[in-house]
Design a protein around this motif. Structure first.
Motif: not given
Length: 143
Positions: A11-15, A63-68, A110-122
């Motif tokens: 995912v490309e984004t701007s921080l 870590l990213l999941m928890t940090g949400l 981050l929520v959308r990115f992490l959801r997509r990662t969980h589709v690939v690897v639960a």
């Protein structure tokens, strides 16, 4: 018959880089998840100049999941919820011998990115995608 290999999520984004005086500067970045490295996420910070090198940081997807929702991490990478008048963000604090940086990351990205990662690897199924033999070979090749 060959097995279908899960795809990489990118995912490309701007921080926003938060300066010590509380001003913020936009920074182009990519969030990346490769099922071949199922426990990690990677953030690639793109250089603004044509000749500049990108900087990559890797850390645990968990870590990213928890940090949400709550502060997570110690040491080099820390993540926590960050509410502002502009909306909900996640703070990403990175520390290295070269310095420290604090970024605001849109929570929705981050929520959308992490959801997509969980589709690939639960979540909880990372070991199904971990090639231990390949990892050991890579470690031994570096000797």
């Amino acid at each position: 018959m060959s097995a279908i290999r899960p795809t990489t999520v990118e995912v490309e984004t701007s921080l926003r880089l938060v300066a010590p005086d509380a001003t913020a500067l936009p920074v182009r970045a990519s969030l990346r998840y490769d099922p071949a490295d199922p426990y990690a996420v990677h953030v690639l910070f793109h250089a603004e100049s044509a000749g500049g090198e990108a900087v990559s940081w890797s850390f645990a997807r968990e870590l990213l999941m928890t940090g949400l929702d709550e502060p997570a991490g110690i040491g080099d990478v820390r993540v926590w919820p960050w509410a502002t008048p502009r909306g909900d963000f996640v703070a990403l604090a990175l520390s290295s011998p070269d310095g420290n940086a604090l970024f605001e990351v849109p929570r929705s990205v981050l929520v959308r990115f992490l959801r997509r990662t969980h589709v690939v690897v639960a979540r909880g199924r990372e070991t199904d995608h971990l090639d231990v033999d390949a990892a050991v070979n890579r470690l031994l090749a570096g000797r």
